[in-house]
Scaffold this motif. Structure first.
Motif, PDB file in Angstrom:
ATOM      1  N   VAL A 228       2.106  -2.403  14.170  1.00 11.56           N
ATOM      2  CA  VAL A 228       0.845  -2.570  13.442  1.00 11.56           C
ATOM      3  C   VAL A 228       0.274  -1.182  13.200  1.00 11.56           C
ATOM      4  O   VAL A 228       0.557  -0.229  13.934  1.00 11.56           O
ATOM      5  N   ARG A 229      -0.540  -1.079  12.178  1.00 11.75           N
ATOM      6  CA  ARG A 229      -1.040   0.252  11.806  1.00 11.75           C
ATOM      7  C   ARG A 229      -2.551   0.201  11.506  1.00 11.75           C
ATOM      8  O   ARG A 229      -2.959   0.240  10.353  1.00 11.75           O
ATOM      9  N   PRO A 230      -3.377   0.100  12.534  1.00  6.69           N
ATOM     10  CA  PRO A 230      -4.828   0.064  12.309  1.00  6.69           C
ATOM     11  C   PRO A 230      -5.354   1.394  11.785  1.00  6.69           C
ATOM     12  O   PRO A 230      -4.901   2.463  12.175  1.00  6.69           O
ATOM     13  N   GLY A 231      -6.323   1.281  10.916  1.00  6.13           N
ATOM     14  CA  GLY A 231      -7.046   2.448  10.425  1.00  6.13           C
ATOM     15  C   GLY A 231      -8.531   2.241  10.641  1.00  6.13           C
ATOM     16  O   GLY A 231      -9.120   2.731  11.596  1.00  6.13           O
ATOM     17  N   ALA A 232      -9.168   1.461   9.766  1.00  5.67           N
ATOM     18  CA  ALA A 232     -10.621   1.285   9.824  1.00  5.67           C
ATOM     19  C   ALA A 232     -11.110   0.800  11.181  1.00  5.67           C
ATOM     20  O   ALA A 232     -12.179   1.208  11.649  1.00  5.67           O
ATOM     21  N   ALA A 233     -10.335  -0.061  11.829  1.00  3.97           N
ATOM     22  CA  ALA A 233     -10.769  -0.583  13.132  1.00  3.97           C
ATOM     23  C   ALA A 233     -10.865   0.522  14.177  1.00  3.97           C
ATOM     24  O   ALA A 233     -11.692   0.447  15.094  1.00  3.97           O
TER      25      ALA A 233
END
Length: 381
Positions: A228-233
């Motif tokens: 998975v590749r979270p950014g904004a979170a």
């Protein structure tokens, strides 16, 4: 009495002369990464630090994420990857989402960057580059599962399946796609894209799969795949509107009070005199405007600042370098001690500001400009 200790003496705020100060809590960013990592089962939890870590400074954010456990990072452009390589360990993996533009392939290998191949042209370019080096070269393949933005089409995948030699020299490290509606958990497009990814990946070389960014993580394990590749979170933005935000806020934006005055009934405020006082009001002018990235749209409706528990409506139009607020409800003895007000803080989140402006938190964060005095908070050595 509101908390007036936000701008700490050691922050350099007073001496900087800046009209506003952006406080970035690196410990909160690290805590958000750890929370997301616990929600992803056995999937690798990468970190997206494109757009200078969503405007917060990749040179400070990426090392903290690495200390929190991240070993795989995503950026958008080659130049971002080159800069990021100097901030983090040489063993870290850096994927470049837009892939190699023509003639840039050698830069990827020079800086040990992994391209995300989005088109047959990029596949052909990376294939040719691998042939020149004489070694298999790592890359990710992105497939379009329904967003119609980046990625190989079904027809492209069929061509690669029929002509596997087109992938000779390409060491496929990841097959990935991107959800279009992950922030709406009940949208049937999510399941359609999930199933489409599985079907497309079955026709490509065996490799780990990735689909979810920030909001997709909260759709559950069926969407996590191998990475998975979270950014904004990572930066505290809410993954959706269906539940309370489990993430810690990571920024606080305070604007300096530059001037105060009293106006009378009928007096107008700001360009166009779009707001007029119905009676005597006390107002304050702040040293922050749209040139700082504080969005102009919607500010004179729901827009406000806060001083402790006092809500301070924005009056009239935001200017390039200044914003005017109503401080009539603040006791004079409290206001006399105040040097700043919160534009983003405990009472008004990034997402709140975005709703007032008719946009999303992503835009609010990435718009925050370079004129702020910045203070990074961390207890990590």
């Amino acid at each position: 009495m509101p908390d007036l200790s936000f701008f700490l003496p050691g922050s350099g705020w007073a001496a900087s002369g800046a009209g506003a100060m952006l406080e970035i809590n690196l410990d909160a960013i690290a805590a958000n990464y750890r929370l997301l990592n616990t929600r992803t089962d056995n999937a690798i939890c990468a970190a997206v630090v494109k757009a200078d870590a969503y405007g917060l400074g990749a040179h400070r954010v990426a090392p903290i994420l690495e200390q929190a456990g991240a070993n795989t990072f995503f950026v958008a452009h080659l130049e971002e990857g080159v800069r990021l390589r100097s901030y983090i360990a040489p063993t870290a993996h850096i994927f470049v989402l837009h892939g190699p533009m023509p003639g840039t392939q050698a830069e990827f290998t020079r800086h040990d960057l992994l391209p995300v191949l989005n088109s047959m042209e990029q596949v052909a370019g990376w294939h040719a580059h691998a042939g020149k080096t004489g070694n298999p070269l790592p890359a990710a393949l992105q497939v379009d599962t329904g967003m119609s933005r980046f990625g190989l089409s079904d027809a492209d995948v069929a061509t690669l399946e029929a002509n596997p030699d087109l992938l000779d020299g390409i060491d496929t490290k990841l097959v990935m796609s991107h959800l279009a509606c992950a922030d709406t958990p009940t949208n049937p497009a999510n399941a359609m894209q999930r199933d489409h990814l599985r079907a497309m990946a079955a026709r490509l070389p065996a490799a780990p799969l990735a689909l979810s960014a920030s909001s997709g993580i909260f759709l559950g394990p069926d969407y996590h795949f191998d990475l998975v590749r979270p950014g904004a979170a990572l930066y505290g933005l809410a993954p959706n509107d269906d539940a309370s935000n489990p993430l810690r806020p990571t920024v606080r934006l305070g604007a300096r009070i530059v001037q105060r005055r009293t106006i009378n009934a009928g007096d107008g405020v700001g360009y166009g005199l779009t707001w007029r006082a119905a009676g005597p009001r006390r107002i304050a002018t702040l040293g922050i405007g749209y040139a700082d990235g504080f969005l102009r749209h919607g500010a004179d409706g729901e827009g406000c600042a806060w001083l402790g528990d006092y809500r301070l409506p924005i009056l009239g139009r935001i200017s390039m370098d200044s914003t005017t607020i109503d401080v009539s409800d603040v006791p004079e003895n409290v206001l006399a001690q105040a040097t700043h007000v919160d534009m983003i803080g405990p009472r008004r989140s990034v997402d709140d500001v975005a709703r007032s402006a008719g946009t999303i938190g992503y835009e609010v964060l990435t718009a925050l400009g370079s004129r702020f005095h910045r203070a990074y908070l961390t207890q990590v050595a």
